[in-house]
Design an enzyme around this catalytic site. Structure first.
Site, PDB file in Angstrom:
ATOM      1  N   HIS A   1      -6.484 -25.622 -19.713  1.00  0.00           N
ATOM      2  CA  HIS A   1      -5.686 -26.643 -19.034  1.00  0.00           C
ATOM      3  C   HIS A   1      -6.578 -27.509 -18.137  1.00  0.00           C
ATOM      4  O   HIS A   1      -6.444 -28.731 -18.090  1.00  0.00           O
ATOM      5  CB  HIS A   1      -4.605 -26.000 -18.149  1.00  0.00           C
ATOM      6  CG  HIS A   1      -3.598 -25.171 -18.896  1.00  0.00           C
ATOM      7  ND1 HIS A   1      -3.363 -23.851 -18.605  1.00  0.00           N
ATOM      8  CD2 HIS A   1      -2.764 -25.479 -19.907  1.00  0.00           C
ATOM      9  CE1 HIS A   1      -2.431 -23.385 -19.413  1.00  0.00           C
ATOM     10  NE2 HIS A   1      -2.037 -24.355 -20.214  1.00  0.00           N
TER      11      HIS A   1
ATOM     12  N   GLN B   1      12.113 -24.690 -26.566  1.00  0.00           N
ATOM     13  CA  GLN B   1      11.093 -24.590 -27.611  1.00  0.00           C
ATOM     14  C   GLN B   1      10.770 -23.142 -27.980  1.00  0.00           C
ATOM     15  O   GLN B   1       9.876 -22.891 -28.776  1.00  0.00           O
ATOM     16  CB  GLN B   1       9.829 -25.362 -27.239  1.00  0.00           C
ATOM     17  CG  GLN B   1       9.012 -24.736 -26.115  1.00  0.00           C
ATOM     18  CD  GLN B   1       7.871 -25.641 -25.708  1.00  0.00           C
ATOM     19  OE1 GLN B   1       8.076 -26.721 -25.184  1.00  0.00           O
ATOM     20  NE2 GLN B   1       6.637 -25.199 -25.957  1.00  0.00           N
TER      21      GLN B   1
ATOM     22  N   GLY C   1      -4.187 -30.250 -26.013  1.00  0.00           N
ATOM     23  CA  GLY C   1      -5.256 -29.433 -26.582  1.00  0.00           C
ATOM     24  C   GLY C   1      -5.174 -29.329 -28.096  1.00  0.00           C
ATOM     25  O   GLY C   1      -4.092 -29.193 -28.661  1.00  0.00           O
TER      26      GLY C   1
ATOM     27  N   GLN D   1       1.018 -29.060 -32.862  1.00  0.00           N
ATOM     28  CA  GLN D   1       1.782 -29.659 -31.764  1.00  0.00           C
ATOM     29  C   GLN D   1       1.204 -31.026 -31.398  1.00  0.00           C
ATOM     30  O   GLN D   1       1.929 -32.026 -31.294  1.00  0.00           O
ATOM     31  CB  GLN D   1       1.747 -28.730 -30.558  1.00  0.00           C
ATOM     32  CG  GLN D   1       2.235 -29.359 -29.272  1.00  0.00           C
ATOM     33  CD  GLN D   1       2.282 -28.361 -28.132  1.00  0.00           C
ATOM     34  OE1 GLN D   1       3.249 -27.651 -27.986  1.00  0.00           O
ATOM     35  NE2 GLN D   1       1.241 -28.323 -27.314  1.00  0.00           N
TER      36      GLN D   1
ATOM     37  N   SER E   1      -5.739 -18.876 -23.674  1.00  0.00           N
ATOM     38  CA  SER E   1      -4.302 -19.063 -23.854  1.00  0.00           C
ATOM     39  C   SER E   1      -3.590 -18.325 -22.734  1.00  0.00           C
ATOM     40  O   SER E   1      -4.044 -17.255 -22.303  1.00  0.00           O
ATOM     41  CB  SER E   1      -3.885 -18.465 -25.207  1.00  0.00           C
ATOM     42  OG  SER E   1      -2.499 -18.255 -25.232  1.00  0.00           O
TER      43      SER E   1
HETATM   44  P1  AMP Z   1       0.617 -24.654 -22.694  1.00  0.00           P
HETATM   45  O1  AMP Z   1       0.682 -24.445 -21.213  1.00  0.00           O
HETATM   46  O2  AMP Z   1       0.191 -23.449 -23.455  1.00  0.00           O
HETATM   47  O3  AMP Z   1       1.871 -25.305 -23.232  1.00  0.00           O
HETATM   48  O4  AMP Z   1      -0.550 -25.709 -22.933  1.00  0.00           O
HETATM   49  C1  AMP Z   1      -0.577 -26.941 -22.282  1.00  0.00           C
HETATM   50  C2  AMP Z   1      -1.646 -27.787 -22.913  1.00  0.00           C
HETATM   51  O5  AMP Z   1      -2.909 -27.149 -22.797  1.00  0.00           O
HETATM   52  C3  AMP Z   1      -1.401 -28.009 -24.418  1.00  0.00           C
HETATM   53  O6  AMP Z   1      -1.722 -29.332 -24.758  1.00  0.00           O
HETATM   54  C4  AMP Z   1      -2.355 -27.028 -25.044  1.00  0.00           C
HETATM   55  O7  AMP Z   1      -2.773 -27.386 -26.342  1.00  0.00           O
HETATM   56  C5  AMP Z   1      -3.516 -27.066 -24.071  1.00  0.00           C
HETATM   57  N1  AMP Z   1      -4.340 -25.857 -24.188  1.00  0.00           N
HETATM   58  C6  AMP Z   1      -3.916 -24.576 -24.191  1.00  0.00           C
HETATM   59  N2  AMP Z   1      -4.952 -23.743 -24.373  1.00  0.00           N
HETATM   60  C7  AMP Z   1      -6.063 -24.508 -24.509  1.00  0.00           C
HETATM   61  C8  AMP Z   1      -7.448 -24.244 -24.714  1.00  0.00           C
HETATM   62  N3  AMP Z   1      -7.916 -23.003 -24.849  1.00  0.00           N
HETATM   63  N4  AMP Z   1      -8.302 -25.279 -24.789  1.00  0.00           N
HETATM   64  C9  AMP Z   1      -7.841 -26.556 -24.659  1.00  0.00           C
HETATM   65  N5  AMP Z   1      -6.551 -26.878 -24.455  1.00  0.00           N
HETATM   66  C10 AMP Z   1      -5.667 -25.876 -24.380  1.00  0.00           C
END
Ligand code: AMP
Length: 281
Positions: A43, A67, A154, A160, A191
């Protein structure tokens, strides 16, 4: 003096739509990073990219129930606002964090008629019914309110990113910018779900992840890549005693199945200890 300066430039927390709209009204060059909390270095890389490219940066934290296709998954989603804010406050030049409640996002709780095209009901869309419809709905609502110039997403969640880009760029004057996947020192993609594992489990997940990553080297010399991946899927499932939902090579242009190395990525989703993980490379 420094203390005073620090207070003056401190990140602002926005808790409802009124404050959000009033605060953002004077600005047109806004970078937006939507998240579901459980903030990690993945993030943070998106936030830093936004800070570099936009005058103002806003991060949202909202665990969007619409979702999730399983209540159990929604309830166990790792998110601690307190920890997230501690991390976010340390990012210099991050301007705003928006933490809405369900009622703020779904104020006119009209049912959305957003649909995913049949050709994209593949990968996660096939296994998580309604998931991307929920993602597009919340992204549509957030974009309408925030009116960002750029949204940073990401590539870790490539499908997505792909679907949101197609959807949002057609409807708004907003660009969706894909950012590379951040991994830990043992190559595991960061993650929020990784927080759910005990240390020993995480070690095993890292081993599995590296097994998958090695496939990228192996397919370089292979013609029938997807046939090879089908075979590898069974072998990896048996070796690690895990359930793999999909392991496929697809074009990054249109997500169609591809036996080419160039312009494609391996996409995968699997369960380890009931926790669903995805990756692509
Ligand atoms: P989330 O909180 O999991 O919904 O992720 C929020 C944003 O962060 C989304 O656009 C994800 O694709 C991105 N994201 C999550 N994990 C990673 C990562 N390891 N590297 C880069 N972006 C990420």
């Amino acid at each position: 003096m420094f203390y005073l300066l620090n207070i003056l430039i401190q990140m602002k927390i926005l808790l409802n739509n009124q404050t959000l709209i009033k605060t953002l009204r004077p600005f047109s060059d806004i970078g937006f990073v939507p998240t579901m909390g459980g903030i990690h270095k993945g993030h943070i890389s998106l936030i830093n990219k936004s800070i570099k490219s936009n005058k103002k940066t806003i991060v949202s934290i909202f665990v969007n129930p619409k979702q999730f296709n399983s209540i159990k998954d929604f309830k166990s989603y790792p998110s601690s606002i307190k920890d997230d804010l501690t991390i976010l406050k340390r990012i210099k030049k991050l301007d705003y964090v928006y933490i809405p409640k369900f009622k703020h996002i779904y104020e006119n709780n009209k049912r959305s008629n957003i649909k995913i095209e049949k050709k994209y009901k593949i990968l996660c869309a096939k296994f998580r019914k309604g998931h991307f419809e929920g993602v597009l709905d919340v992204m549509n609502r957030l974009t309408k309110k925030i009116k960002p110039k750029n949204i940073f997403m990401g590539e870790k969640d490539f499908q997505q990113f792909f679907l949101v880009k197609n959807f949002i760029e057609k409807r708004f004057d907003t660009k969706i910018i894909g950012c590379k996947t951040i991994r830990n020192r043992n190559n595991l993609a960061l993650s929020s779900r990784n927080f759910l594992f005990k240390k020993k489990e995480l070690k095993q997940v890292e081993k599995i992840s590296n097994k998958f990553l090695k496939l990228k080297i192996k397919i370089k010399k292979i013609r029938e890549i997807n046939k090879f991946l089908q075979k590898s899927k069974k072998e990896i499932e048996n070796f690690f005693d895990i359930k793999i939902e999909y392991l496929e090579n697809r074009s990054i242009k249109n997500l169609s199945k591809s036996n080419k190395y160039k312009g494609s990525r391996i996409f995968l989703a699997y369960y380890f200890k009931d926790i669903r993980l995805i990756d692509n490379f």
